[in-house]
Design an enzyme around this catalytic site. Sequence first.
Site, PDB file in Angstrom:
ATOM      1  CG  ASP A  82      -8.275   4.650   0.426  1.00  0.00           C
ATOM      2  OD1 ASP A  82      -8.068   3.419   0.345  1.00  0.00           O
ATOM      3  OD2 ASP A  82      -7.566   5.409   1.109  1.00  0.00           O
ATOM      4  CD  GLU A 126      -0.131   5.567  -3.790  1.00  0.00           C
ATOM      5  OE1 GLU A 126       0.268   5.854  -2.660  1.00  0.00           O
ATOM      6  OE2 GLU A 126      -0.789   4.560  -4.061  1.00  0.00           O
ATOM      7  CG  ASP A 139      -2.026   0.925   1.248  1.00  0.00           C
ATOM      8  OD1 ASP A 139      -2.343   1.459   0.169  1.00  0.00           O
ATOM      9  OD2 ASP A 139      -2.622   1.156   2.328  1.00  0.00           O
TER      10      ASP A 139
END
Length: 892
Positions: A561, A440, A437
């Site tokens: 999300d 980015e 996770d």
Amino acid sequence: MATSTKIVLLLACCMTLLCSSLGAVGNGYQISSLNNTGDGGIQAILDVIANTDTFGPDIQQLQVIASYETKDRIHVRITDNINKRWEVPKDLISRQDTSASSSSDLFPKDYQHNNPSNQLQFFYTNNPFGFAITRPSSGEVLFNCTPSSAANFGPLVFKDQYLELSTDMPTYASLYGLGESTRPAGFRLISGNTYTLWTSDIPSITPNMDLYGAFPFYMDVRPSGNTHGVLFLNSNGMDVLYQDEYLTYKTIGGILDLYFFGGPSPLSVVQQYTEIVGRPAPMPYWSLGFHQSRYGYKNVSVLEDVVAKYASANIPLDVMWSDIDHMDARQDFTFDPINYPQSEVSNFVQTLHAAGQRYVLIIDPGIRVDNNYSTYTNGMKNDIFIKSSSGSSPYLAQVWPGPVYFPDFLNPNTQSYWTNEISNFQKLAQFDGLWIDMNEASNFCSGVTCTFLSDGSPCPSPDAPTTCCLNCNNSQGSKWDYPPYKINNAASQRDLGGKTIATSAVHYGGILEYDAHNLYGMSEAMVTNRALQSVLQKRPFVLSRSTFVGAGKFTAHWTGDNGATWDDLRYSIVSVLNSGLVGIPMVGADICGFLFDTTEELCNRWIQLGAFYPFARDHSDINSKPQELYLWPSVAQSARKALGLRYRLLPYLYTLVFEAHVTGAPIARALFFSFPNDAQALNINSQFLLGKGIMVSPVLVSNATTVNAYFPQGIWYSLFDYSQLVDAGNGSSQVVSAPWDTINVHVNEGSIIPMQDPASTTSLARKTPFTLVVAFSLQPYSLAAGYLFLDDGESIDMELVDGSSTFVTYNASKSTGGGSLTSNVTYGNFAFNQGLLLQNLVLFGLQAAPASVSINNAPSDSVTIQQISAHAVQISGLKIPVGNIFVVSWST
Ligand SMILES: *[C@@H]1O[C@H](CO)[C@@H](O)[C@H](O)[C@H]1NC(C)=O
Ligand SMILES: *[C@@H]1O[C@H](CO)[C@@H](O)[C@H](O)[C@H]1NC(C)=O
Ligand SMILES: *[C@@H]1O[C@H](CO)[C@@H](O)[C@H](O)[C@H]1NC(C)=O
Ligand SMILES: *[C@@H]1O[C@H](CO)[C@@H](O)[C@H](O)[C@H]1NC(C)=O
Ligand SMILES: *[C@@H]1O[C@H](CO)[C@@H](O)[C@H](O)[C@H]1NC(C)=O
Ligand SMILES: *[C@@H]1O[C@H](CO)[C@@H](O)[C@H](O)[C@H]1NC(C)=O
Ligand SMILES: *[C@@H]1O[C@H](CO)[C@@H](O)[C@H](O)[C@H]1NC(C)=O
Ligand SMILES: *[C@@H]1O[C@H](CO)[C@@H](O)[C@H](O)[C@H]1NC(C)=O
């Protein structure tokens, strides 16, 4: 007509003049020398026509290589003729993935074309330089940046930090792809929009913004049904402007590296494209099961309780997940000693394994800066962290555990470091897969350089972990932090390095974060995939939030999300289709919604849809109410039915995983993949196909018990309820009923679907007997075909090997007096040794029930023939080994 054409031309002329005279960003280039290469391509040197200084000086001399790499592919590469420039590294994207290609001809029909000559043709102009790509068989112009066409846009621009290239784009083109974003307007791209590619931690509840991934690829379907694809292989931040009659790439670095794929079908385009970016990874069989996750599972007993409640509600469950709850102070590769003691976790995982279930947990890339933390000290020892622009010390950021450094997954020494950390952790808890996770990469502080607070105060505050607690300084920003052209990332609400690693930070070998930013998640996925492979000695399962074209070679993906709203439910279909289109087919959205409280009705409809996402996981936020499927009787009932059908379809889904791996084909596909000539299919956003012939038509609005669904041509039979038949003619919208516990799933005529029985886990389901569902048309004479791939579901490679895997092609035909089904087996030993049996045939579309059945031409008396609905007959009791070549025939 004639007059208006003239006016248009005149206008076009003016606009070109205006553009150049008003100081377009560049004045273009002209050819100064050129060689024709043997294949019909060119190698040329270009000189700048006249200098400009907007966004920096022009690069004076460029090199162009245009080559016909295959009959279906043209590659045009334009770069600085003197100085080497940044390009996407070949370890990440090999440009020639031949790993599984020998099996791809098992899927002949949709992929091969017998065109002996080139599908695409390259043209160029000298002064100014421009080029065009056409499809000679139809005369269509697919891409055109020659000056004659440049009515609407400026010429080729090539500066150090600004590159621009435009093409004509006819208004009748249907484009798909380009970046990862939530798209309320649907799958098809909308002219007038700018698609920005900059991987960002922006929740997917945010529409029309650059989200976690970056996909510089589009597919273009023309009204003829002819389809081509364009890959702009460039990892720098970019804006892609799609205007009424043109499309413009504006990128802030790298080179102009374009691949054109001639198709001509959507499936052949993805096949040609994934040969360059990489074929999707094989997925373990268990990953096709249902997954349950939540941020906020407080302790191991809560996990145990969830597993027990799924079992007592009789809802299938294959995989339990842990979000950052299990960590000690939110540090990777640790367990919270109070709520997740290592021995308890280990016992829990062993119990899961004994029940044929699995465990996946999360890691984030940020490693807490703490001398008492071995993952940190090992990283320092190996010198694998990304450095700040000064080059001497690691770049300091803040994420969940407080101050962190980020491993540099482009550094070749990071692999052994990461493998070692994963290996040690795996010994503690025997997990089966990893969830990566925040890659980015997400950073709670933004700064060119950050330092610890001088008062040494603890960081983060437990109450506000996302509040920046570092001392960040942006005044030392360089041209890498503040480039002359500002892309539209986060709708211009963030600097380029905002909420991520500063773009002036430096990777191994001097690579700038500025260039490699969009590759961070993909590079972590590659290194994590290899680490898991070496630690588990099994097929890895990695789930990554951030991705780039080609990341499918290493990882599955979820859409990030989302929220528990009906809009998010609807948007999830397009997000899933987009991921599959760009070569990441194992994808799903958080079922029942991640943020906000879900409702019984929404969760009910969401599990019905989510049961048919390629990756099916229920996941919720710590601030949302729990949403496990057993919490409401209605949802539990829907889950049993929808997941029941999913588990019956596992052999079909797993065969699609194999097809994806060898051909790049998406698992969940837009309707136009099977019906490219159907203009309506180009605009369907609320339904999708699984493989070629199964269509899912969910309820996406509150309080509805019917769906107005589009059915492309032919006859469609309900797989949910064998009695329903939809005759779509040449394609039509139909209202079908969708009671509270029902989702519409139909199979198209011409398909043969291999199925098994439902079970509570994939490991149990895969041992049950097989049923083949054969969907004939209603015509007197009709054909159907299908495939089945089987292996142990966890060997590292997914390939055809004698004894380790089995591939079956099923062909069936019927005519007025009867019909037959043939099983043609390649490498039957695997299926045979497993003792797998075909028990049932479900035949749709027979004019009359069979009177007698033969197996391999010998009459069989032991079978039962039953009319199970007006349109379906079931032949049961076959008991034929799946590994055998056989013919079942019937006469009426
Ligand atoms: C054309 O070929 C010649 C001879 O091989 C070579 O010297 C020259 O550099 C080439 N020019 C271009 C533009 O590639
Ligand atoms: C685990 O957490 C739950 C929910 O907060 C709590 O009710 C329970 O007492 C805890 N169990 C243990 C063993 O800590
Ligand atoms: C260092 O870590 C160990 C184990 O995680 C812990 O028991 C100990 O208290 C820590 N020491 C300090 C000084 O934080
Ligand atoms: C930020 O950096 C600049 C340039 O090095 C320096 O002059 C300034 O004092 C720094 N500000 C802070 C708050 O550290
Ligand atoms: C739901 O539908 C029923 C009957 O169709 C209607 O009476 C009711 O008002 C609707 N409720 C909502 C919330 O739209
Ligand atoms: C379907 O299309 C075919 C060929 O274009 C045409 O002959 C036929 O009339 C159409 N049928 C219907 C029901 O529209
Ligand atoms: C079986 O079906 C496949 C797929 O449609 C087709 O390519 C093949 O020719 C068929 N084989 C036979 C023997 O009909
Ligand atoms: C069976 O498959 C083999 C190889 O895949 C092929 O050569 C052969 O023609 C097929 N036979 C039939 C009857 O489809």
